[in-house]
Design an enzyme around this catalytic site. Structure first.
Site, PDB file in Angstrom:
ATOM      1  N   GLY A   1      16.768  76.790  23.526  1.00  0.00           N
ATOM      2  CA  GLY A   1      17.346  76.711  22.177  1.00  0.00           C
ATOM      3  C   GLY A   1      16.248  76.867  21.146  1.00  0.00           C
TER       4      GLY A   1
ATOM      5  CE1 TYR B   1      25.929  64.498  14.800  1.00  0.00           C
ATOM      6  CE2 TYR B   1      25.289  62.593  16.131  1.00  0.00           C
ATOM      7  CZ  TYR B   1      25.200  63.943  15.836  1.00  0.00           C
ATOM      8  OH  TYR B   1      24.396  64.745  16.624  1.00  0.00           O
TER       9      TYR B   1
HETATM   10  P1  NAD Z   1      20.691  75.100  15.699  1.00  0.00           P
HETATM   11  O1  NAD Z   1      22.079  75.604  15.579  1.00  0.00           O
HETATM   12  O2  NAD Z   1      19.731  75.437  14.614  1.00  0.00           O
HETATM   13  O3  NAD Z   1      20.023  75.636  17.073  1.00  0.00           O
HETATM   14  C1  NAD Z   1      20.733  75.808  18.261  1.00  0.00           C
HETATM   15  C2  NAD Z   1      19.925  76.636  19.267  1.00  0.00           C
HETATM   16  O4  NAD Z   1      20.688  76.718  20.480  1.00  0.00           O
HETATM   17  C3  NAD Z   1      19.656  78.097  18.829  1.00  0.00           C
HETATM   18  O5  NAD Z   1      18.358  78.475  19.284  1.00  0.00           O
HETATM   19  C4  NAD Z   1      20.711  78.895  19.621  1.00  0.00           C
HETATM   20  O6  NAD Z   1      20.359  80.242  19.886  1.00  0.00           O
HETATM   21  C5  NAD Z   1      20.733  78.076  20.905  1.00  0.00           C
HETATM   22  N1  NAD Z   1      21.945  78.260  21.710  1.00  0.00           N
HETATM   23  C6  NAD Z   1      23.231  77.915  21.412  1.00  0.00           C
HETATM   24  N2  NAD Z   1      24.039  78.237  22.455  1.00  0.00           N
HETATM   25  C7  NAD Z   1      23.258  78.781  23.417  1.00  0.00           C
HETATM   26  C8  NAD Z   1      23.492  79.300  24.708  1.00  0.00           C
HETATM   27  N3  NAD Z   1      24.706  79.303  25.261  1.00  0.00           N
HETATM   28  N4  NAD Z   1      22.438  79.795  25.410  1.00  0.00           N
HETATM   29  C9  NAD Z   1      21.190  79.817  24.878  1.00  0.00           C
HETATM   30  N5  NAD Z   1      20.901  79.313  23.655  1.00  0.00           N
HETATM   31  C10 NAD Z   1      21.916  78.812  22.939  1.00  0.00           C
HETATM   32  O7  NAD Z   1      20.821  73.535  15.938  1.00  0.00           O
HETATM   33  P2  NAD Z   1      19.911  72.259  15.619  1.00  0.00           P
HETATM   34  O8  NAD Z   1      20.508  71.534  14.477  1.00  0.00           O
HETATM   35  O9  NAD Z   1      18.467  72.591  15.614  1.00  0.00           O
HETATM   36  O10 NAD Z   1      20.261  71.365  16.899  1.00  0.00           O
HETATM   37  C11 NAD Z   1      19.425  71.253  18.037  1.00  0.00           C
HETATM   38  C12 NAD Z   1      19.559  69.858  18.606  1.00  0.00           C
HETATM   39  O11 NAD Z   1      19.080  68.916  17.636  1.00  0.00           O
HETATM   40  C13 NAD Z   1      21.015  69.444  18.926  1.00  0.00           C
HETATM   41  O12 NAD Z   1      21.030  68.660  20.089  1.00  0.00           O
HETATM   42  C14 NAD Z   1      21.383  68.585  17.721  1.00  0.00           C
HETATM   43  O13 NAD Z   1      22.415  67.658  18.011  1.00  0.00           O
HETATM   44  C15 NAD Z   1      20.048  67.890  17.480  1.00  0.00           C
HETATM   45  N6  NAD Z   1      19.893  67.261  16.141  1.00  0.00           N
HETATM   46  C16 NAD Z   1      20.175  67.960  15.003  1.00  0.00           C
HETATM   47  C17 NAD Z   1      20.057  67.313  13.780  1.00  0.00           C
HETATM   48  C18 NAD Z   1      20.363  68.034  12.487  1.00  0.00           C
HETATM   49  O14 NAD Z   1      20.520  67.379  11.465  1.00  0.00           O
HETATM   50  N7  NAD Z   1      20.436  69.334  12.482  1.00  0.00           N
HETATM   51  C19 NAD Z   1      19.608  65.982  13.707  1.00  0.00           C
HETATM   52  C20 NAD Z   1      19.287  65.320  14.880  1.00  0.00           C
HETATM   53  C21 NAD Z   1      19.448  65.969  16.114  1.00  0.00           C
END
Ligand code: NAD
Length: 396
Positions: A48, A235
């Site tokens: 990811g 959430y």
């Molecule tokens: P994002 O949407 O920016 O990134 C998601 C990533 O997953 C991308 O690189 C995408 O290409 C990849 N992806 C999705 N489906 C895929 C698949 N089938 N195969 C390969 N790659 C795939 O999301 P984010 O906000 O950075 O979230 C990442 C993690 O961080 C999650 O677990 C989220 O819950 C956690 N998180 C996010 C926040 C926030 O506020 N954004 C806060 C705390 C934790």
């Protein structure tokens, strides 16, 4: 092509290659300011890795400790007459910068949930790096096809037990109004756990162990969120929260599996930030807008790159992870500081469409959102033609 933002609800269907490259360059500059951490990881797999927290993790590892990185993502390449996705352009820019700095960087574009991608990635990892000393798991997806049963699971963002009514921000118009979200039904909880829970993280680690691809002392991290009580119904106590509980169950299981390698699995609780994933969650964008204002005024605001730089430099590879009572790393500590939460909580009660501009950083929210897609960056002339058919060097 001349590329302009096209916003549809909470997504932008276009992305600017040069703007995305500039965004990546800015993140690299943040990490470089901290210098090289000699204790940092040297061979890192990021699942990811193209946007949000995963992209910033890759940048923090590569430019914070000169790590070789393998990135996995699911993005659309651009064509001469059609935009690719931001994650594609980010990955192209990252690889170019990493290669220019003499760093190994290879990427895989495909479904990380599938066995085929796992096997391809591990074969390259074995051939090129032998083993990795850090595995970041940062997927956020609305669906997952199970690799053995072929069943397609869908993740939903719903409260559990009862309808949740709360203030919500229309991030296009700036209107604040109540939204009611119906509770989970049927197997919504199980479906969401199957997508965003820990099963796939465990499958990756099992496959890496079976291939002898994890180095002694390996650390693996998955990301979670807790946040304040106002957001708990949607959430922490909602369907996504159940999936995050499952991630913690997996963390404990992986810890046991990695003990033989003196390795460690972590859940890191990160700050609420504008990403493609978080902008899809109801209610959260209003909370983020209020939070940005309070934290910017306080001088403690961080974006994904500052969060991940702190996670790598101070916690994971700085000798002081500071786990909480449940064993989680908390880089949401500044967000959750009582003084910050008190002010955000007071403003949450007061905020409406009329006073949004004064109480919240709505402009900051919108700017951050556009930047995710490469728009609104300085030094980019958006009226100029740009090449949308950019390639990621390691992907043929
Ligand atoms: P994002 O949407 O920016 O990134 C998601 C990533 O997953 C991308 O690189 C995408 O290409 C990849 N992806 C999705 N489906 C895929 C698949 N089938 N195969 C390969 N790659 C795939 O999301 P984010 O906000 O950075 O979230 C990442 C993690 O961080 C999650 O677990 C989220 O819950 C956690 N998180 C996010 C926040 C926030 O506020 N954004 C806060 C705390 C934790």
């Amino acid at each position: 092509m001349i590329v302009a933002p096209k916003i549809r609800g909470f997504i932008c269907t276009t992305a600017h290659p040069d703007g995305c490259a500039q965004h990546v360059a800015e993140q690299i500059a943040v990490v470089k300011r901290g210098g090289i951490n000699p204790a940092g990881p040297k061979r890192v797999l990021v699942i990811g890795s193209s946007t949000g927290y995963g992209l910033s993790s890759r940048i923090a590892a590569a430019f914070g400790s000169e790590a070789a990185t393998i990135g996995v993502f699911f993005e659309k390449p651009g064509e001469p007459d059609r935009c690719g996705t931001a994650g594609w352009y980010n990955s192209a820019a990252f690889e170019k910068q990493a290669h220019a700095a003499g760093l190994y960087a290879k990427s895989f574009n495909g479904d990380a949930y599938s066995d085929a991608i796992k096997q391809q990635v591990i074969a390259t990892l074995k051939a090129d790096l032998g083993q990795v000393d850090c595995v970041i798991y940062s997927l956020a997806s609305p669906r997952r096809t199970h690799p053995t049963t072929g069943e397609v699971y869908k993740s939903v963002l719903k409260p559990i037990g009862q309808t949740y009514t709360a203030k919500n921000l229309n991030t296009t118009t700036g209107e604040v109004s109540d939204i009611s979200i119906e509770p989970a039904q049927g197997d919504d909880v199980e479906q969401t756990i199957a997508v965003m829970g820990g099963e796939d993280w465990e499958m990756w680690i099992d496959a890496l162990i079976a291939a002898d691809a994890l180095a002694p002392g390996v650390q693996t991290v998955s990301y979670s969120y807790i946040g304040p009580e106002v957001t708990w119904p949607i959430y922490k106590n909602g369907t996504i929260g159940r999936a995050k509980e499952d991630l913690e169950r997996t963390q404990a299981a992986l810890d046991k599996k990695l003990a033989a390698l003196s390795g460690k699995a972590w859940v890191s609780v990160n700050k609420a930030l504008v990403t493609q994933a978080s902008s899809a969650i109801p209610v959260v964008p209003l909370y983020i807008s209020l939070l940005y204002k309070v934290m910017k005024d306080d001088g403690t605001h961080e974006d994904t790159i500052e969060q991940m730089d702190r996670l790598f430099r101070d916690r994971l590879f700085g000798g002081d992870p500071q786990p909480d009572e449940a064993g989680r790393i908390r880089v949401d500590d500044w967000e959750m500081a009582p003084a910050i939460q008190k002010l955000v909580g007071e403003r949450w009660q007061e905020v409406n469409t009329e006073n949004l501009k004064d109480l919240a950083d709505f402009k900051g929210y919108q700017t951050s959102f556009l930047r995710l897609f490469g728009f609104g960056l300085e030094d980019i002339d958006y009226s100029e033609e740009t090449d949308t058919a950019v390639s990621v060097p390691s992907i043929q």
